[in-house]
Design a protein around this motif. Sequence first.
Motif, short mmCIF file in Angstrom:
data_model
loop_
_atom_site.label_atom_id
_atom_site.label_comp_id
_atom_site.label_asym_id
_atom_site.label_seq_id
_atom_site.Cartn_x
_atom_site.Cartn_y
_atom_site.Cartn_z
N TRP A 179 0.82 -1.23 0.00
CA TRP A 179 0.00 0.00 0.00
C TRP A 179 0.85 1.27 0.00
CZ3 TRP A 179 -5.33 0.70 -0.32
CH2 TRP A 179 -6.07 -0.47 -0.36
N TYR A 180 2.07 1.17 0.51
CA TYR A 180 2.86 2.39 0.59
C TYR A 180 3.97 2.46 -0.46
CZ TYR A 180 0.16 3.81 4.57
OH TYR A 180 -0.88 4.19 5.37
N ARG B 9 -5.40 4.69 1.56
CA ARG B 9 -4.47 3.93 2.40
C ARG B 9 -5.00 3.59 3.80
NH1 ARG B 9 1.13 7.12 0.89
NH2 ARG B 9 1.67 5.86 -0.94
#
Lengths: 374, 374, 374, 374
Positions: free
Chosen positions: A141-142, A238
């Motif tokens: 996700w990052y 996120r």
Amino acid sequence: MSDKKLRIGILGASGYTGADLIRLLVAHPNAEIVLMTGERKAGLPIESVYPHLGGYGLPDMISINDIEWPAVDLDVVFCALPHATSQQVINGLMHSVQHSLLEELVAEGQDDLANQINTEVKIIDLSADFRLRDTETYAKWYGHEHQAPALQPQAVYGLPEIYREQIETAKLVACPGCYPTAALLALIPPLRAGVISHKDIIIDAKSGVSGAGRSLKESNLYVEVAEAMHPYGLGHHRHMPEIEQELSVASGADTVISFTPHLVPMNRGELETIYVKLNNGQTVQSLRSTLEQTYANSPFVRVLEEGIAPATRMVRGSNHCVLNVFQDRQSDRAIIVAAIDNLVKGSSGQAIQNMNLMFGLPETTGLLQAPMFP
Amino acid sequence: MSDKKLRIGILGASGYTGADLIRLLVAHPNAEIVLMTGERKAGLPIESVYPHLGGYGLPDMISINDIEWPAVDLDVVFCALPHATSQQVINGLMHSVQHSLLEELVAEGQDDLANQINTEVKIIDLSADFRLRDTETYAKWYGHEHQAPALQPQAVYGLPEIYREQIETAKLVACPGCYPTAALLALIPPLRAGVISHKDIIIDAKSGVSGAGRSLKESNLYVEVAEAMHPYGLGHHRHMPEIEQELSVASGADTVISFTPHLVPMNRGELETIYVKLNNGQTVQSLRSTLEQTYANSPFVRVLEEGIAPATRMVRGSNHCVLNVFQDRQSDRAIIVAAIDNLVKGSSGQAIQNMNLMFGLPETTGLLQAPMFP
Amino acid sequence: MSDKKLRIGILGASGYTGADLIRLLVAHPNAEIVLMTGERKAGLPIESVYPHLGGYGLPDMISINDIEWPAVDLDVVFCALPHATSQQVINGLMHSVQHSLLEELVAEGQDDLANQINTEVKIIDLSADFRLRDTETYAKWYGHEHQAPALQPQAVYGLPEIYREQIETAKLVACPGCYPTAALLALIPPLRAGVISHKDIIIDAKSGVSGAGRSLKESNLYVEVAEAMHPYGLGHHRHMPEIEQELSVASGADTVISFTPHLVPMNRGELETIYVKLNNGQTVQSLRSTLEQTYANSPFVRVLEEGIAPATRMVRGSNHCVLNVFQDRQSDRAIIVAAIDNLVKGSSGQAIQNMNLMFGLPETTGLLQAPMFP
Amino acid sequence: MSDKKLRIGILGASGYTGADLIRLLVAHPNAEIVLMTGERKAGLPIESVYPHLGGYGLPDMISINDIEWPAVDLDVVFCALPHATSQQVINGLMHSVQHSLLEELVAEGQDDLANQINTEVKIIDLSADFRLRDTETYAKWYGHEHQAPALQPQAVYGLPEIYREQIETAKLVACPGCYPTAALLALIPPLRAGVISHKDIIIDAKSGVSGAGRSLKESNLYVEVAEAMHPYGLGHHRHMPEIEQELSVASGADTVISFTPHLVPMNRGELETIYVKLNNGQTVQSLRSTLEQTYANSPFVRVLEEGIAPATRMVRGSNHCVLNVFQDRQSDRAIIVAAIDNLVKGSSGQAIQNMNLMFGLPETTGLLQAPMFP
């Protein structure tokens, strides 16, 4: 303990989260801010960034690189740095900097001094860097590898109403995101109790603009935001994996949510309208009871009287969360509404609530100011 | 026809809907406002209520009771009166007043004059009074018997993109509510085409404050609304049966929705985030195609490019509706987002769009001004 | 002339001024936008910058350097470029580019083509670059030498109510700043008529945020502006010399003003509260009469009825200016209040009003839309 | 004294002033609210009016007529009632009610009980009823005779920075209006010191909407206020005589001001831009020094660094006043800018500051919370 002042450092004081930490800590009877960092503002007083914080005798901002460990002798560090940076800084802070200095002192035979040094500085991180237990999920996700995977298992998810005991003994607390805070307070109790299904959960979230930070983006300009609203991050925000992580724990099943945030023309405040399916035999009333019982001893969470719609103005500037439940027109559905101040219960206030727990202070210390309305 | 000026009356000119009708009609090449009513403001010029409308040569407001039928010789009446009042006034207007006056003239042998009179004044109602086809449903949701049940069957639901042909020949058009307008434009095409399920439809709606009208309620005060937001009417808003009526027609099945409106600190604008289930074999792409095809020839409805989130600022002050579709994280779900200006496409603009159709004018006449941003 | 479409170019289309020019010109019956430039957005459609302007068939933005002079054959160019850039571009446009191309054509013997080319493209500049008649004053306030001093004498100050005749024959019009527009409309008539003193004039001005443009400055962020206000540029705002220049002409004496602008949390709108001293024998009533007489034939300036305070909502989105005068409690003083929309009468609308005059169109063409309230 | 809780009554708790008194008093270490009145809300809990104040254990609201004097045994009463009502209620409170009850007790031989009763309840009035020393001036500006002329001489004007000593021994304090508070803090020191002239003072004031109270007026509706601004009360606002009264004392000469308030779309905050003439030999620097010296020991008044413009966001929610001075372009003039929160330093906070002084508490007790920004 009630007279002792905790020596506090704030890393990243120049953002809105930093500003609200300062606002709350200057009124906290057991807090003393002894260090503040701001890379682009190093050497300047805080009023050069936030004129409203002048006159409180705060230290000038310095660069992180200029912190004089361990002499500064902090009890606790609030880390309000950008994502990814936090992992590096905290890793350094917990593993290298202090300990190496400590070793130096021992090597030099200065055992007395070494003994005086607080090697147990506690860390309260307000970034997303330690929220996801699974470092692979983090990477996905990052967009980059986790920078401190060895530290991750030590991090406690800092939602006090749910993890109070773990927080009390934690050395590293990862404060929840603002959206997850409201969502989890609303959903964990009924999921744990089996009142609602873990499927078909839909979270329609609305946030004030301070949640986007003080960064210079066109979408944050007054003219773009005022008198308007829109959703963003549709299908890929996120905060999704963070909410799902905790809901899966609560429900005991892999829980996938629908989550859509919206930007609303207001400085502060966050409202979530959550559409859930009641399990067989459950009712809005049992849903209400579950929430009331769960939070009976949680001073910051208040289930409103029947029929009263939570509104962000009820919590503005305060650490409160107001909740209520409503029967949906679709008879097997209910609606849970939660409102918080995104900068307080959704960020800085909750961080201080965690600090209180970590240092054995009453949970509400310094956090009982009433909401500001008008 | 392009040079003829329609003689227009506005009943209830002193509300926000009236104000926006006037704003749009003074720029309409085929419109001439010859009559405006305002009970509490009878005898006063419009600038005493709306200073910004001074200087356009508009007639003073009068009481409905002082209208000189049929001498005023109207082509069309916009009825922007409160709910319930509309039924009585329109009933009188269509059945008694004019016709009795006509009979008088015939009885008096003044056939020439009688022939000159326009007995076919068309009515465009902006209230909720003729939207619900089932008068029992009306009675249930509005708390009193329908006052003109014989007229109800003549009323055409004034959503031009869906009922264009019926509107062209209608004598009485019931303009949709603002929330239904956005919801139905988003949902009718995929329901008709079987792309989405008629079950589990969740509409999370957000509106600016002008939707609440100019009435003196505490909840409409600046201080209560600014820097805040909250839901209202949870589980029992009066736009629900209207939306369900039209969705049931589209889906061919009894359709029950979840619908939650929210008040947002902005003057104008309405955004609906709609959570739907895709039927087997359907995708977000087929959903998108269905919308694009349906509205290919509808000048006011625009499906945005993939990935662009509709925002109320894209339609402010204009008669446009912008739509887009997004894949939900729950794989069988999609999200449709629709934005309109609640006072234009959601009310006054759509009413004029209906007028254009009823009088054989191009649908867009007088309605092509660009949205106002900033 | 009424059917001819003027071929229009907009240099600098991606700012708020550009956006409002487009909004107004797409509704103008004699306008066709054939060219738009945007350096950072060259090659992109306008909806990539302003989604609300999609669907109007506008040309893609290009770089100024890619304009194909003279083939584009413009009648008029609106120059909405940053200060200083305008002088260079307009200089090039009026002196070099076209003429050199023309010379090439003549040199090549293509006289027919040369004759078809419009060498008389008219320029309407919305920047500050040609407003100050004295190039030394320009250099002093703007910090650099004037880039086109030879052109300056050709520039007409584009305040139509004051310089209507000069504008009608101008080739280069320098549109006034937003603050000067309101101040001059309020002050020139009574100064010319000797009703008020040219000394002790105090202008307290308040503006919406769009006046600051779309630039990424912290001070333009929503969170910094909303729910707050403050003055800026105290004692040294660049609109001062412009106001003083025109007031000195009107009064026939060197006029030095006090001028303080304030930033107000609204998108559009500008209000000026102007404190003046009445000359001997003059009264508020003679002040009112002077304004009423001056603007009797100016369709966009309206002196309100006695006692009604001008408000920005009375002119939002429109080209109107509303004025009124009030007796001060200090008996020899009066207060003049003026309200305009800073983006319309204060910028884009006034520019189009100038265009109408320059091309012999009725002054109000395309500018009669009613203000938008709510 | 530091542990004692003052027993506090709030008359008129349901207005915005009442709400902010409560917000501040629940965080005050020496305060206990034991009585709150609200005529239309008698019998209801405060959360029925202000949901954000639920959970603080506050007493239900009662009618003023149902107060059980003297049993309630108050130390201090805050009177937040409408104008005119205050005079009657306070008159009754100070002269009749208590004393007659006391006499009853004495007559009944209950001397012990009588002795226990606090006959010295102190009154802090937040209305305009006791601000004007001259009851004829009161009658002229408020349209009716003063209802308690005998009490007026006892009233001390509650501007602590100016009348600190008198307040310390006062029984009845008349808190200044919000506009006068900012104006007087800016102007009294330089007038006293002869730095500025008492002639030609022009105060251009801007206020948030909460200053207009919670009353249901069209002009207070969100839609009327948002995205707009306008002046009001031109030439005849009731705060004029109050400002003039105190400025005349300070200057030693009859001082007549120009004062124009404006309504700004924000909940809280007040900014005054004040145009003054410097006396011979005086400069902006001497003006600055005068202010700095005057307020060196006043914890709530802060003269900002040179060049920094006061902004309402610097004081939001706090009892601070920020000031600064600037050179005007007219060389004999200066500009003083003052910002306060109209509900705090302009009303409830200042009332509590007065209470602290009246009871020998440190002036800042309970009032040191930092401003809330964002």
